[in-house]
Scaffold this motif. Structure first.
Motif, mmCIF file in Angstrom:
data_model
loop_
_atom_site.group_PDB
_atom_site.id
_atom_site.type_symbol
_atom_site.label_atom_id
_atom_site.label_comp_id
_atom_site.label_asym_id
_atom_site.label_seq_id
_atom_site.Cartn_x
_atom_site.Cartn_y
_atom_site.Cartn_z
ATOM 1 N N GLU A 1 7.223 -1.519 -4.095
ATOM 2 C CA GLU A 1 6.069 -2.324 -4.488
ATOM 3 C C GLU A 1 5.741 -3.390 -3.449
ATOM 4 O O GLU A 1 4.579 -3.720 -3.220
ATOM 5 C CB GLU A 1 6.323 -2.975 -5.854
ATOM 6 C CG GLU A 1 6.253 -2.018 -7.028
ATOM 7 C CD GLU A 1 4.854 -1.481 -7.269
ATOM 8 O OE1 GLU A 1 3.876 -2.197 -6.962
ATOM 9 O OE2 GLU A 1 4.730 -0.343 -7.755
ATOM 10 N N ALA A 2 6.762 -3.929 -2.795
ATOM 11 C CA ALA A 2 6.542 -4.991 -1.820
ATOM 12 C C ALA A 2 5.820 -4.477 -0.574
ATOM 13 O O ALA A 2 5.126 -5.241 0.107
ATOM 14 C CB ALA A 2 7.872 -5.619 -1.420
ATOM 15 N N ALA A 3 5.963 -3.194 -0.301
ATOM 16 C CA ALA A 3 5.346 -2.625 0.915
ATOM 17 C C ALA A 3 3.832 -2.548 0.809
ATOM 18 O O ALA A 3 3.123 -2.655 1.813
ATOM 19 C CB ALA A 3 5.912 -1.242 1.193
ATOM 20 N N THR B 1 -2.322 0.736 4.391
ATOM 21 C CA THR B 1 -2.115 -0.347 3.431
ATOM 22 C C THR B 1 -2.976 -0.123 2.189
ATOM 23 O O THR B 1 -3.963 0.631 2.224
ATOM 24 C CB THR B 1 -2.477 -1.709 4.042
ATOM 25 O OG1 THR B 1 -3.895 -1.759 4.270
ATOM 26 C CG2 THR B 1 -1.738 -1.937 5.357
ATOM 27 N N MET B 2 -2.618 -0.794 1.114
ATOM 28 C CA MET B 2 -3.426 -0.735 -0.109
ATOM 29 C C MET B 2 -4.834 -1.256 0.160
ATOM 30 O O MET B 2 -5.809 -0.765 -0.422
ATOM 31 C CB MET B 2 -2.759 -1.550 -1.208
ATOM 32 C CG MET B 2 -1.449 -0.965 -1.714
ATOM 33 S SD MET B 2 -1.654 0.603 -2.595
ATOM 34 C CE MET B 2 -2.420 0.026 -4.104
#
Length: 287
Positions: free
Chosen positions: A191-193, A169-170
């Motif tokens: 972008e949503a991921a 994850t970011m």
């Protein structure tokens, strides 16, 4: 309806917990004190659900019976029970020591290829951190070494699969410097991921294998210059800790380095290791 649902959940008795706990300690080396009972019950609920079972008696009979399904279920049970907590550049001082002291020392002593072992690698952040550290050192010292390799092992097949996938994850990389994220991670086009993946050049230097610390010996082909075994031994009793470390350092070159977790120690153990920093040990060179 919520209360009715809760009543249907199987409860783990003391006797059932002791059977599972004894198996885990004897075969994996992880101590399961009584206070872990609710955690084990909660985590094994997913296995009962997957198998369509309503009681832990049925589950235990299934898992501990003979047959190929038993071996598979035991592996899944270990996966579910084992706790896996890790992050990129966890206990950063260890990686700083590699960059400032250990790698320059190996280069000075004429080592060409550096072999590293990340034992108990969990979901992969540690071995990929090591690959990044080595890549950074190669980038700033292009003539120091010709190559490096990283072996990453864990008992959990589920964690190894996640590690090989190398998607995070970011939030997992939030604290890394921007230039490091740009250099070594690919951002998802979705972008949503809110996900990143470790770049191929970092991934290809890491080889993943399953290994149980409780095996009588470890099938490691090449002796290592550096071994990381951090925050895994805390689950073991003292004699098991010493036995595991002894088997690990059989595959460490004389003068090589072993890193343990911040709460782990070799105090009171009869091992050919010298403390050279915070939970950082060097294997003695035979004279």
């Amino acid at each position: 309806m919520g209360a009715e649902f809760l009543k249907k959940q199987a409860e783990l008795t003391d006797k059932q917990f002791l059977k599972i706990a004894d198996f885990i300690q004897n075969n994996v080396g992880i101590k399961m004190p009584e206070q872990k009972k609710l955690m084990v019950q909660s985590r094994l609920q997913s296995r009962l659900k997957a198998l369509g079972m309503e009681s832990f008696d049925d589950y235990i009979a299934y898992a501990f019976s003979t047959g190929s399904h038993s071996d598979e279920e035991i592996a899944l049970m270990i996966d579910v029970i084992t706790t896996n907590l890790t992050s990129f550049f966890r206990e950063k001082q260890h990686f700083d020591s590699m960059m400032t002291t250990i790698l320059p020392e190996f280069a000075k002593n004429g080592f060409s290829k550096i072999d590293i072992w990340s034992a108990a690698c969990s979901s992969g952040q540690e071995p990929y951190t090591l690959s990044i550290v080595m890549s950074e050192y190669f980038r700033t010292h292009p003539d120091a070494f010709s190559d490096f390799s990283i072996l990453a092992t864990d008992i959990s097949s589920r964690m190894l699969e996640k590690a090989e996938n190398a998607v995070y994850t970011m939030d997992d990389v939030e604290d890394l410097p921007f230039d490091m994220k740009k250099r070594y991670f690919l951002k998802s086009k979705d972008e949503a991921a809110q996900q990143v993946r470790v770049k191929p050049e970092i991934r290809k230097k890491v080889r993943f294998e399953r290994l149980n610390f409780m095996d009588s010996s470890y099938p490691i082909e090449t002796d290592k210059h550096i071994i990381f075994c951090r925050n895994a031994l805390i689950y073991f009793d003292k004699p098991t800790q010493e036995a595991v470390i002894r088997k690990l350092i059989e595959h460490l070159i004389p003068g090589g380095y072993l890193f343990l977790g911040h709460s782990e120690t070799i105090f009171g153990m009869n091992l050919p290791l010298r403390n050279v920093g915070p939970t950082m040990f060097r294997k003695e060179i035979e004279r």
